[in-house]
Enzyme design. Structure first.
Site, PDB file in Angstrom:
ATOM      1  N   HIS A 130     -26.596  28.185 150.244  1.00 13.54           N
ATOM      2  CA  HIS A 130     -27.388  27.894 148.914  1.00 13.54           C
ATOM      3  C   HIS A 130     -28.827  28.065 149.392  1.00 13.54           C
ATOM      4  CE1 HIS A 130     -28.752  25.836 145.276  1.00 13.54           C
ATOM      5  NE2 HIS A 130     -29.735  25.285 146.198  1.00 13.54           N
ATOM      6  N   GLU A 131     -29.244  27.103 150.456  1.00  7.60           N
ATOM      7  CA  GLU A 131     -30.473  27.150 151.053  1.00  7.60           C
ATOM      8  C   GLU A 131     -30.855  28.500 151.482  1.00  7.60           C
ATOM      9  OE1 GLU A 131     -32.123  24.477 150.226  1.00  7.60           O
ATOM     10  OE2 GLU A 131     -30.409  23.249 149.671  1.00  7.60           O
ATOM     11  N   HIS A 134     -32.313  30.277 148.984  1.00 10.33           N
ATOM     12  CA  HIS A 134     -33.718  30.177 148.448  1.00 10.33           C
ATOM     13  C   HIS A 134     -34.777  30.859 149.264  1.00 10.33           C
ATOM     14  CE1 HIS A 134     -33.144  27.108 145.259  1.00 10.33           C
ATOM     15  NE2 HIS A 134     -32.595  26.286 146.007  1.00 10.33           N
TER      16      HIS A 134
END
Length: 287
Positions: A130-131, A134
């Site tokens: 998820h990071e 980003h």
């Protein structure tokens, strides 16, 4: 987040900053605030990631000091097609994580010791994917710059309240109103950009890790644990809350009023629907 949206965000934050400057010093105060905001934007572009990492006392790790964690990030970075970011650990019992940096070539990811200690390797992979999403989506510049400017707006608002502001710029009532409303407006801007961005990073992270259910399980566990473990650094710097995968202010009920994150249940539901769609697509390919 594309360049136009980033520019609009910075313009809105700068306008709020100038409005507070006008309250404190009139037209001259607004002009000074404009130049301060311009300098702050430039400084934040190059240094906001370092500021946030220092704020949370993050320490950089490698294969020697955190082999499993670093190995997961390296493997996922290769899958995402981006350079491996610098990897940090924050010594904090609240399970959480964030990404920062102005672009994929100058990025960092940070996970708390609580997160690494609580999650399974698969769940940790879901969170770090998820990071990395980003970073791949170039959300991190907007996230870190917004945190810097929103924090400055809150500080200037407190200054306006304390010193009373420019009596010819709406009097005490005007000063009070803008000093209260400006930080609220900054929080609303953060909310508007953050909620859509989180769904996008969830989907991107699921694609990078290859299994949406890993992130879904992690989100459920993190959300419950975060409510029981207040993050004191985040409570002291609420402008950075939107950077984390789960609202770090969840430890205190009043902090949910202006939450920058969509409801965890909605995020989990979307990930489970994605997992079902991926399973159906895989079944059709086998047939």
């Amino acid at each position: 987040m594309n360049t136009l949206k980033t520019g609009m965000l910075l313009a809105a934050m700068t306008a709020l900053f100038m409005g507070l400057g006008f309250l404190i010093g009139g037209p001259k105060g607004a002009m000074i605030a404009f130049f301060v905001a311009a300098a702050m934007n430039l400084f934040a572009y190059w240094n906001s990631d370092k500021m946030v990492l220092r704020m949370y006392k993050a320490r950089q790790v490698d294969e020697t000091t955190a082999p499993n964690y670093v190995g997961i990030v390296r493997e996922l970075s290769a899958r995402a097609g981006i350079p491996t970011p610098k990897i940090y650990i924050i010594d904090n019992p609240q399970p959480n994580a964030f990404a920062t940096g102005r672009d994929p070539e100058h990025a960092a990811v940070a996970a708390t010791s609580g997160l690494i200690g609580m999650l399974t390797p698969e769940e940790l992979a879901g969170v770090m994917a998820h990071e990395l999403a980003h970073i791949r989506n170039r959300d991190t510049l907007t996230m870190t710059v917004t945190a810097t400017i929103a924090g400055a707006i809150s500080m200037l608002a407190n200054f306006a309240l304390f010193f009373g502001g420019n009596r010819n710029a709406g009097g005490f009532i005007g000063t009070l109103a803008l000093a209260i409303l400006a930080p609220m407006a900054a929080a609303l801007v953060q909310m508007a950009i953050s909620r859509t961005r989180e769904y996008s990073a969830d989907a991107g992270g699921a694609e990078i890790s290859g299994n949406p259910l890993w992130l879904a399980s992690a989100l459920e566990r993190i959300d419950k644990a975060a409510r029981r473990a207040p993050n004191e650094e985040a409570e002291a710097n609420p402008a950075t809350a939107h950077m984390f995968i789960i609202n770090p202010l969840n430890g205190r009920g009043r902090d949910s009023l202006f939450s920058t994150h969509p409801a965890t249940a909605n995020r989990v539901s979307a990930l489970r629907e994605m997992a079902q769609a991926m399973a159906q697509a895989a079944g059709r390919r086998r047939n």
